[in-house]
Design a protein around this motif. Structure first.
Motif, PDB file in Angstrom:
ATOM      1  N   ARG A 232       0.833  -1.196   0.000  1.00 50.90           N
ATOM      2  CA  ARG A 232       0.000   0.000   0.000  1.00 50.90           C
ATOM      3  C   ARG A 232       0.868   1.246   0.000  1.00 50.90           C
ATOM      4  NH1 ARG A 232      -2.204   3.598   3.242  1.00 50.90           N
ATOM      5  NH2 ARG A 232      -1.931   2.966   5.357  1.00 50.90           N
ATOM      6  N   ALA A 233       0.633   2.115  -0.928  1.00 50.03           N
ATOM      7  CA  ALA A 233       1.393   3.355  -1.016  1.00 50.03           C
ATOM      8  C   ALA A 233       0.823   4.381  -0.045  1.00 50.03           C
ATOM      9  CB  ALA A 233       1.333   3.898  -2.440  1.00 50.03           C
ATOM     10  N   ALA A 234       1.652   5.340   0.316  1.00 46.35           N
ATOM     11  CA  ALA A 234       1.204   6.376   1.237  1.00 46.35           C
ATOM     12  C   ALA A 234       0.272   7.366   0.546  1.00 46.35           C
ATOM     13  CB  ALA A 234       2.406   7.100   1.817  1.00 46.35           C
ATOM     14  N   PHE A 235       0.380   7.503  -0.758  1.00 46.59           N
ATOM     15  CA  PHE A 235      -0.466   8.412  -1.520  1.00 46.59           C
ATOM     16  C   PHE A 235      -1.073   7.652  -2.685  1.00 46.59           C
ATOM     17  CE2 PHE A 235       2.913  10.979   0.278  1.00 46.59           C
ATOM     18  CZ  PHE A 235       2.195  11.960   0.907  1.00 46.59           C
ATOM     19  N   ARG A 236      -2.078   8.225  -3.295  1.00 48.80           N
ATOM     20  CA  ARG A 236      -2.689   7.592  -4.459  1.00 48.80           C
ATOM     21  C   ARG A 236      -2.599   8.535  -5.644  1.00 48.80           C
ATOM     22  NH1 ARG A 236      -8.352   5.794  -2.261  1.00 48.80           N
ATOM     23  NH2 ARG A 236      -8.819   6.370  -4.359  1.00 48.80           N
TER      24      ARG A 236
ATOM     25  N   SER B 140      -2.426  15.599  -2.324  1.00 48.67           N
ATOM     26  CA  SER B 140      -1.829  16.297  -1.189  1.00 48.67           C
ATOM     27  C   SER B 140      -2.515  15.846   0.095  1.00 48.67           C
ATOM     28  CB  SER B 140      -1.968  17.804  -1.367  1.00 48.67           C
ATOM     29  OG  SER B 140      -3.332  18.168  -1.321  1.00 48.67           O
ATOM     30  N   SER B 141      -1.938  16.238   1.189  1.00 47.50           N
ATOM     31  CA  SER B 141      -2.485  15.902   2.486  1.00 47.50           C
ATOM     32  C   SER B 141      -3.806  16.624   2.703  1.00 47.50           C
ATOM     33  CB  SER B 141      -1.492  16.297   3.578  1.00 47.50           C
ATOM     34  OG  SER B 141      -2.106  16.240   4.830  1.00 47.50           O
ATOM     35  N   ALA B 142      -4.749  15.975   3.356  1.00 50.70           N
ATOM     36  CA  ALA B 142      -6.028  16.607   3.664  1.00 50.70           C
ATOM     37  C   ALA B 142      -5.857  17.701   4.707  1.00 50.70           C
ATOM     38  CB  ALA B 142      -7.017  15.567   4.166  1.00 50.70           C
TER      39      ALA B 142
ATOM     40  N   ARG C   9      -2.039  10.012  11.413  1.00 49.57           N
ATOM     41  CA  ARG C   9      -1.696   8.606  11.618  1.00 49.57           C
ATOM     42  C   ARG C   9      -2.948   7.780  11.411  1.00 49.57           C
ATOM     43  NH1 ARG C   9       1.547   7.404  16.842  1.00 49.57           N
ATOM     44  NH2 ARG C   9       1.448   5.392  15.830  1.00 49.57           N
ATOM     45  N   THR C  10      -2.850   6.785  10.564  1.00 51.68           N
ATOM     46  CA  THR C  10      -3.988   5.921  10.300  1.00 51.68           C
ATOM     47  C   THR C  10      -3.960   4.729  11.247  1.00 51.68           C
ATOM     48  OG1 THR C  10      -2.802   4.600   8.671  1.00 51.68           O
ATOM     49  CG2 THR C  10      -3.950   6.576   7.868  1.00 51.68           C
TER      50      THR C  10
END
Length: 147
Positions: free
Chosen positions: A12-16, A25-27, A36-37
């Motif tokens: 799983r990548a950190a971004f899509r 970009s970050s929400a 942190r998920t």
């Protein structure tokens, strides 16, 4: 103390990258740290507990590989396994969803110390898996851990 390396077996990548528009970009905005998920928290707990046990049992756990996966590959016969220990390959795999979603926890989890109880739950499975690998009782691995 140096932080242990993260444990992750999913690719799983950190971004899509949606529809070729580039990385998202970050929400929270560009100036705030990433959130942190649950997956990251689970990975961190497994990695830190494995690092702790490797410090206590360096000779026995030197070549052991710890992995995290979402679910077991095979369909369950009666219930989902929480972890898998392959003694010949020295690999321990933890399944995040069965541990977090299917394990019964005390009713007090809804109150106050939910984060500590979640950590204790995940650490308990790491201790059980390593105990299974070494042929020891989980309480023998670190008798002073919860005192």
């Amino acid at each position: 103390m140096a932080r242990p390396p993260r444990v992750r077996s999913s690719g799983r990548a950190a971004f899509r990258d949606r529809h070729g528009r580039g990385l998202r970009s970050s929400a929270a905005g560009p100036h705030l740290p990433f959130l942190r998920t649950r997956i990251d928290l689970f990975d961190d707990i497994v990695a830190s507990t494995a690092h702790y046990l490797k410090e206590l049992w360096p000779d026995e756990l030197d070549d052991v590989v710890f992995r995290v996966a979402g679910l077991p590959q095979r369909a369950p016969e009666s219930s989902f396994e929480r972890f898998r220990v392959d003694k010949s390959k020295r690999v321990v795999t933890f399944y995040r969803l069965p541990i977090e979603r299917l394990t019964r926890t005390p009713e007090s989890r809804q109150q106050g110390d939910a984060e500590w109880q979640h950590r204790a739950l995940v650490e308990g499975y790491v201790f059980r898996a390593v105990g299974d690998l070494l042929g020891k009782d989980p309480w023998e691995l670190a008798p002073d851990r919860y005192r």
